[in-house]
Design a protein around this motif. Structure first.
Motif, PDB file in Angstrom:
ATOM      1  N   THR A   1       0.891  -1.271   0.003  1.00  0.00           N
ATOM      2  CA  THR A   1      -0.019   0.155  -0.050  1.00  0.00           C
ATOM      3  C   THR A   1       0.935   1.221  -0.038  1.00  0.00           C
ATOM      4  OG1 THR A   1      -1.778   0.885   1.123  1.00  0.00           O
ATOM      5  CG2 THR A   1      -0.134   0.230   2.718  1.00  0.00           C
ATOM      6  N   THR A   2       0.319   2.517  -0.086  1.00  0.00           N
ATOM      7  CA  THR A   2       0.879   3.719   0.120  1.00  0.00           C
ATOM      8  C   THR A   2       0.577   4.083   1.449  1.00  0.00           C
ATOM      9  OG1 THR A   2       0.466   4.146  -2.229  1.00  0.00           O
ATOM     10  CG2 THR A   2       1.359   6.148  -1.040  1.00  0.00           C
ATOM     11  N   GLY A   3       1.521   3.640   2.515  1.00  0.00           N
ATOM     12  CA  GLY A   3       0.944   3.652   3.966  1.00  0.00           C
ATOM     13  C   GLY A   3       0.903   4.983   4.401  1.00  0.00           C
ATOM     14  N   MET A   4       1.863   5.839   4.108  1.00  0.00           N
ATOM     15  CA  MET A   4       2.058   7.078   4.989  1.00  0.00           C
ATOM     16  C   MET A   4       0.761   8.118   4.606  1.00  0.00           C
ATOM     17  SD  MET A   4       5.496   9.514   5.283  1.00  0.00           S
ATOM     18  CE  MET A   4       6.086   9.278   7.088  1.00  0.00           C
ATOM     19  N   THR A   5       0.300   8.013   3.342  1.00  0.00           N
ATOM     20  CA  THR A   5      -0.629   9.084   3.148  1.00  0.00           C
ATOM     21  C   THR A   5      -2.033   8.292   3.355  1.00  0.00           C
ATOM     22  OG1 THR A   5      -0.444   8.162   0.895  1.00  0.00           O
ATOM     23  CG2 THR A   5       0.798  10.247   1.408  1.00  0.00           C
ATOM     24  N   GLY A   6      -2.251   7.162   3.704  1.00  0.00           N
ATOM     25  CA  GLY A   6      -3.651   6.872   3.783  1.00  0.00           C
ATOM     26  C   GLY A   6      -4.040   5.496   3.120  1.00  0.00           C
ATOM     27  N   PHE A   7      -3.133   4.848   2.929  1.00  0.00           N
ATOM     28  CA  PHE A   7      -3.503   3.370   2.182  1.00  0.00           C
ATOM     29  C   PHE A   7      -4.084   3.352   0.614  1.00  0.00           C
ATOM     30  CE2 PHE A   7      -4.412   3.232   6.631  1.00  0.00           C
ATOM     31  CZ  PHE A   7      -3.083   2.717   7.155  1.00  0.00           C
ATOM     32  N   GLN A   8      -3.300   4.250  -0.193  1.00  0.00           N
ATOM     33  CA  GLN A   8      -3.903   4.326  -1.321  1.00  0.00           C
ATOM     34  C   GLN A   8      -3.200   3.177  -2.309  1.00  0.00           C
ATOM     35  OE1 GLN A   8      -2.533   7.165   0.003  1.00  0.00           O
ATOM     36  NE2 GLN A   8      -4.511   8.193   0.586  1.00  0.00           N
ATOM     37  N   PRO A   9      -3.983   2.710  -3.333  1.00  0.00           N
ATOM     38  CA  PRO A   9      -3.396   1.678  -3.971  1.00  0.00           C
ATOM     39  C   PRO A   9      -2.162   2.174  -4.965  1.00  0.00           C
ATOM     40  CG  PRO A   9      -5.315   2.292  -4.907  1.00  0.00           C
ATOM     41  CD  PRO A   9      -5.145   3.216  -3.858  1.00  0.00           C
ATOM     42  N   HIS A  10      -1.249   1.110  -5.405  1.00  0.00           N
ATOM     43  CA  HIS A  10      -0.501   1.479  -6.480  1.00  0.00           C
ATOM     44  C   HIS A  10      -0.336   0.244  -7.364  1.00  0.00           C
ATOM     45  CE1 HIS A  10       2.536  -0.961  -4.503  1.00  0.00           C
ATOM     46  NE2 HIS A  10       2.221  -0.393  -3.227  1.00  0.00           N
ATOM     47  N   PRO A  11       0.697   0.398  -8.599  1.00  0.00           N
ATOM     48  CA  PRO A  11       0.494  -0.493  -9.424  1.00  0.00           C
ATOM     49  C   PRO A  11       0.822  -1.994  -8.985  1.00  0.00           C
ATOM     50  CG  PRO A  11       1.792   1.335 -10.160  1.00  0.00           C
ATOM     51  CD  PRO A  11       1.240   1.737  -8.932  1.00  0.00           C
ATOM     52  N   GLY A  12       1.571  -2.203  -7.869  1.00  0.00           N
ATOM     53  CA  GLY A  12       2.220  -3.388  -7.201  1.00  0.00           C
ATOM     54  C   GLY A  12       0.833  -4.131  -6.386  1.00  0.00           C
ATOM     55  N   THR A  13      -0.215  -3.318  -6.128  1.00  0.00           N
ATOM     56  CA  THR A  13      -1.480  -3.915  -5.422  1.00  0.00           C
ATOM     57  C   THR A  13      -2.160  -4.405  -6.541  1.00  0.00           C
ATOM     58  OG1 THR A  13      -2.634  -2.016  -5.467  1.00  0.00           O
ATOM     59  CG2 THR A  13      -1.145  -2.171  -3.541  1.00  0.00           C
ATOM     60  N   GLY A  14      -2.321  -3.863  -7.760  1.00  0.00           N
ATOM     61  CA  GLY A  14      -3.109  -4.331  -9.093  1.00  0.00           C
ATOM     62  C   GLY A  14      -4.429  -4.063  -8.836  1.00  0.00           C
ATOM     63  N   LYS A  15      -4.649  -3.201  -7.617  1.00  0.00           N
ATOM     64  CA  LYS A  15      -6.084  -2.647  -7.429  1.00  0.00           C
ATOM     65  C   LYS A  15      -6.098  -1.314  -8.121  1.00  0.00           C
ATOM     66  CE  LYS A  15      -7.701  -6.035  -5.205  1.00  0.00           C
ATOM     67  NZ  LYS A  15      -8.390  -7.017  -5.873  1.00  0.00           N
ATOM     68  N   LYS A  16      -7.190  -0.689  -8.617  1.00  0.00           N
ATOM     69  CA  LYS A  16      -7.283   0.630  -9.110  1.00  0.00           C
ATOM     70  C   LYS A  16      -7.899   1.721  -7.898  1.00  0.00           C
ATOM     71  CE  LYS A  16      -8.205   1.722 -13.360  1.00  0.00           C
ATOM     72  NZ  LYS A  16      -9.051   1.974 -14.342  1.00  0.00           N
ATOM     73  N   ILE A  17      -8.081   2.671  -8.052  1.00  0.00           N
ATOM     74  CA  ILE A  17      -8.757   3.795  -7.114  1.00  0.00           C
ATOM     75  C   ILE A  17      -9.939   3.399  -6.409  1.00  0.00           C
ATOM     76  CG2 ILE A  17      -9.830   5.455  -8.789  1.00  0.00           C
ATOM     77  CD1 ILE A  17      -8.583   7.484  -7.006  1.00  0.00           C
ATOM     78  N   TYR A  18     -10.796   2.713  -7.183  1.00  0.00           N
ATOM     79  CA  TYR A  18     -12.234   2.160  -6.525  1.00  0.00           C
ATOM     80  C   TYR A  18     -11.973   0.926  -5.963  1.00  0.00           C
ATOM     81  CZ  TYR A  18     -14.291   6.302  -8.902  1.00  0.00           C
ATOM     82  OH  TYR A  18     -14.390   7.473  -9.311  1.00  0.00           O
ATOM     83  N   GLY A  19     -10.858   0.353  -6.008  1.00  0.00           N
ATOM     84  CA  GLY A  19     -10.694  -1.075  -5.500  1.00  0.00           C
ATOM     85  C   GLY A  19     -11.047  -2.215  -6.448  1.00  0.00           C
ATOM     86  N   GLU A  20     -11.179  -1.651  -7.885  1.00  0.00           N
ATOM     87  CA  GLU A  20     -11.462  -2.596  -8.962  1.00  0.00           C
ATOM     88  C   GLU A  20     -10.102  -2.944  -9.432  1.00  0.00           C
ATOM     89  OE1 GLU A  20     -11.265   0.737  -9.113  1.00  0.00           O
ATOM     90  OE2 GLU A  20     -11.402   1.674 -11.241  1.00  0.00           O
ATOM     91  N   GLU A  21     -10.229  -4.047 -10.033  1.00  0.00           N
ATOM     92  CA  GLU A  21      -8.885  -4.732 -10.825  1.00  0.00           C
ATOM     93  C   GLU A  21      -8.158  -3.864 -11.988  1.00  0.00           C
ATOM     94  OE1 GLU A  21      -7.729  -7.399  -9.761  1.00  0.00           O
ATOM     95  OE2 GLU A  21      -9.260  -7.594  -8.138  1.00  0.00           O
ATOM     96  N   GLY A  22      -7.141  -3.507 -11.560  1.00  0.00           N
ATOM     97  CA  GLY A  22      -6.144  -3.183 -12.619  1.00  0.00           C
ATOM     98  C   GLY A  22      -5.341  -4.069 -13.131  1.00  0.00           C
ATOM     99  N   ARG A  23      -4.044  -3.928 -13.566  1.00  0.00           N
ATOM    100  CA  ARG A  23      -3.137  -4.851 -13.914  1.00  0.00           C
ATOM    101  C   ARG A  23      -2.117  -4.856 -12.898  1.00  0.00           C
ATOM    102  NH1 ARG A  23      -3.593  -3.157 -19.410  1.00  0.00           N
ATOM    103  NH2 ARG A  23      -4.942  -4.478 -20.440  1.00  0.00           N
ATOM    104  N   LYS A  24      -1.637  -5.727 -12.201  1.00  0.00           N
ATOM    105  CA  LYS A  24      -0.865  -5.824 -11.053  1.00  0.00           C
ATOM    106  C   LYS A  24       0.541  -6.028 -11.648  1.00  0.00           C
ATOM    107  CE  LYS A  24       0.282  -8.705  -7.027  1.00  0.00           C
ATOM    108  NZ  LYS A  24      -0.184  -8.690  -6.074  1.00  0.00           N
ATOM    109  N   VAL A  25       1.558  -5.021 -11.111  1.00  0.00           N
ATOM    110  CA  VAL A  25       2.767  -4.886 -11.766  1.00  0.00           C
ATOM    111  C   VAL A  25       3.701  -5.585 -10.466  1.00  0.00           C
ATOM    112  CG1 VAL A  25       4.710  -3.501 -12.577  1.00  0.00           C
ATOM    113  CG2 VAL A  25       2.335  -2.944 -12.868  1.00  0.00           C
ATOM    114  N   SER A  26       4.507  -6.614 -10.901  1.00  0.00           N
ATOM    115  CA  SER A  26       5.514  -7.027 -10.118  1.00  0.00           C
ATOM    116  C   SER A  26       6.634  -6.453 -10.006  1.00  0.00           C
ATOM    117  CB  SER A  26       5.742  -8.754 -10.547  1.00  0.00           C
ATOM    118  OG  SER A  26       6.932  -9.149  -9.871  1.00  0.00           O
ATOM    119  N   ILE A  27       7.046  -6.135  -8.626  1.00  0.00           N
ATOM    120  CA  ILE A  27       8.302  -5.392  -8.257  1.00  0.00           C
ATOM    121  C   ILE A  27       9.553  -6.476  -8.723  1.00  0.00           C
ATOM    122  CG2 ILE A  27       9.941  -4.645  -6.508  1.00  0.00           C
ATOM    123  CD1 ILE A  27       7.083  -3.846  -5.053  1.00  0.00           C
TER     124      ILE A  27
END
Ligand code: SF4
Ligand code: SF4
Length: 598
Positions: free
Chosen positions: A458-484
């Protein structure tokens, strides 16, 4: 409807009502809640996303604006540095649909590496900047900000500071969205910036600034008739109002809402009968310098008090007590007879920032620290929760500069001293923001550093926003997960280790020690979700075996571990997140697991 809204929420509501079509940004305190609020609004011609960084966001906003959409890019002040390249070019190229660059400055600073002042960016870019004092004012200024942007075909900066972003105010409004037709992209040669065109556009830009001055001056105002003039804006306006209570007759206030460009006529009108001018503003002396220049150019000599002669601090946040003290000093120095009312305020003790109880980053830092025990190592840190790796007793952060710089600075340190082991720490979201380019560089240029990616999903410090590594988009819907590790592998990195920082500490230390034996480029991904996201299944307690040696407390620094009034160690079961780290350091088997609801 009447609603109590936080400053950032007020901006979000007003953007939606005023027909914004595209909102993009990167989370960063104190700007984050604008998008967090907007993501709950839905409309067929409305789109919102978290982008990978601020430059990406502004370029998306620019593209949508060229097609006629009303757009906003949100960021904090340091994010504007990342987006500076497209912003400066946009000030020349121009926009079509209204484009607001919402930037939240952080005087203090509360959660930033700089105290920079976005009003200076406006001067640098030749762009107008709105600087609201309250949530209500912010709400009301969004509409004119779009209109100015569309009329003059320029991006408009909308700068707020932490106190305005995060204070609450009751606002009455009709929740009705303005419907606008997006005309679509029209091909024009002026959208392709070439040097010859840039020169012409620069001249046009200077003219536009002159043209808009009078119109923007309508948002500035004069209050009171006293002989002492106060020039202020943003949240400082309210500090001034509060500080002069009981002495209002002495003062008049020039409240600047659009900090750039300033209309000379309005400034001269305000200054004409004043005995002195006092500039009360946070961060840089933007108003002070602009107003003084206007006075000087018009032959007006007047006593001025502000940052430039040491009466107002350059750094830190102002408050009512500080402003009162400033007035008291100026008025006594000037020989005004004022009772000793303007006094210093209370000093509240400071608390050291630290990682949360059970934060997996604590385990990751300590695993690397113990694996490297006795070795001469440089640890480079980055921006995010894991900046707190510098805090005692963890102490595994020797540098921290800006987003992504842990990886690149590590390379510089390695070039300068090849005998040293250099280990960079970066978070998952920051890796996607600007760590990737550093990794590519270290592979390409054969910089043999170790990069530890602390992936808390997650993006912890700012309040748990998703990012490409989570594979979730802003509404929690599926995006494409990017593997680190997939990225690292794709680049060509051969040495990759993935570790769960909650698993056996000693085994992890051995694995990392083995991994770090060779001086080659390597990536270690420490993956465990943020302690604040997982549901707590267990916690730990101290049993009768405890010798009260306090090693567990001293080594981990976990805030769930504490001493009672008799100096005995205990674990606060309400804070403990059950990571088990402290148990790894207890030689007396005195720390035991409790399954929740046992
Ligand atoms: S298990 Fe120990 S280190 Fe982990 S959160 Fe609980 S008290 Fe802190
Ligand atoms: S390390 Fe073990 S023995 Fe020492 S204080 Fe902590 S719980 Fe008690």
């Amino acid at each position: 409807m009447k609603k109590v809204l936080m400053g950032n929420e007020a901006v979000a509501y007003s953007l939606f009502i005023n027909g914004v079509n595209v909102v993009v940004g990167y989370p960063g305190t104190p700007s984050t809640e604008v998008i967090e609020t907007l993501k709950d609004f839905q409309d067929e011609d409305f789109y919102v996303e978290w982008s990978t960084n601020e430059k990406v966001a502004l370029e998306i906003a620019a593209g949508a604006s060229l097609a006629g959409a009303r757009t906003v890019a949100t960021m904090k002040q340091v994010g504007l540095n990342v987006a500076a390249d497209p912003l400066l070019s946009l000030s020349v190229v121009g926009v079509e649909g209204g484009l607001i660059v919402f930037v939240a400055d952080d005087p203090g600073p509360h959660s930033s590496q700089t105290e920079q002042d976005t009003r200076n960016f406006a001067r640098f870019c030749n762009l107008p900047v709105f600087d609201p004092s309250s949530p209500k004012e912010a709400f009301e200024l969004i509409k004119p900000a779009f209109e100015i942007s569309e009329k003059y075909k320029l991006p408009v900066l909308f700068r707020m500071t932490t106190r305005v972003c995060h204070s609450n105010q009751s606002i009455e409004f009709e929740f009705k969205r303005e419907k606008r037709k997006i005309k679509g992209f029209e091909k024009k040669p002026e959208w392709v910036i070439l040097p010859a065109l840039s020169y012409i556009k620069h001249m046009e830009l200077e003219q536009k600034l002159q043209d808009m001055k009078k119109e923007l001056s309508a948002y500035n105002r004069i209050e009171g008739r006293g002989k002492i003039g106060i020039v202020t804006g943003g949240i400082s306006y309210f500090y001034v109002k509060e500080a002069i209570k009981g002495f209002e007759d002495l003062f008049s206030i020039l409240k600047i809402t659009v900090a750039h460009p300033l209309d000379e006529g309005f400034i001269l009108e305000f200054a004409k009968d004043k005995e002195m001018l006092i500039f009360i503003e946070e961060l840089d002396p933007v108003l002070e310098e602009e107003v003084k220049l206007i006075l000087f150019e018009n032959g007006r000599i007047i006593s001025t008090y502000g940052k430039r002669n040491g009466y107002v601090p350059f750094a830190g946040e102002l408050d009512v007590d500080k402003v009162r003290s400033i007035f008291y000093k100026i008025l006594t120095d000037e020989g005004f007879l004022v009772k000793n009312t303007f006094t210093d305020g209370l000093q509240i003790p400071k608390r050291q920032a630290q990682l949360c109880a059970g934060c997996p980053h604590r385990n990751s830092f300590l695993i690397v620290k113990y694996a490297m025990k006795g070795k001469d190592v440089i640890f480079t840190g980055d921006i995010g929760c894991y900046t707190l790796g510098f805090a005692k007793p963890i102490s595994t952060t020797d540098t921290c500069l800006c987003m992504g710089a842990s990886i690149t600075m590590a390379q510089g340190l390695k070039i300068a001293d090849r005998s040293k082991k250099v280990i960079a720490f970066i978070g998952d979201s920051t890796f996607f923001h600007s760590g990737i380019t550093g990794l590519v560089n270290s592979y390409y240029n054969r910089h043999n550093i170790t990069i530890c990616i602390l992936d808390n999903l997650t993006t912890g410090m700012t309040g748990f926003q998703p990012h490409p590594g989570t594979g979730k988009k802003i509404y929690g819907e599926e995006g494409r997960k990017v593997s680190i590790e997939g990225i690292a592998k794709g680049i060509g990195v051969e040495r990759i280790l993935v570790i769960d920082p909650y698993s056996d500490f000693t085994e992890n230390v051995d694995k990392v020690r083995e991994f770090l034996k060779d001086d080659e480029l390597g990536v270690i991904v420490f993956r465990r979700e943020c302690a604040n996201l997982k549901s707590r299944e267990s916690y730990f307690k101290i049993n009768q075996n405890c010798s009260n040696c306090k090693v567990c407390l001293q080594v981990t620094g976990c805030p769930a571990l504490n001493e009672d009034e008799n100096g005995n160690i205990f674990i606060d079961s309400t804070l403990c997140n059950g990571c088990g780290l402290c148990k790894s350091f207890c030689r007396y088997s005195a720390i035991e697991k409790v399954i929740k609801d046992d």
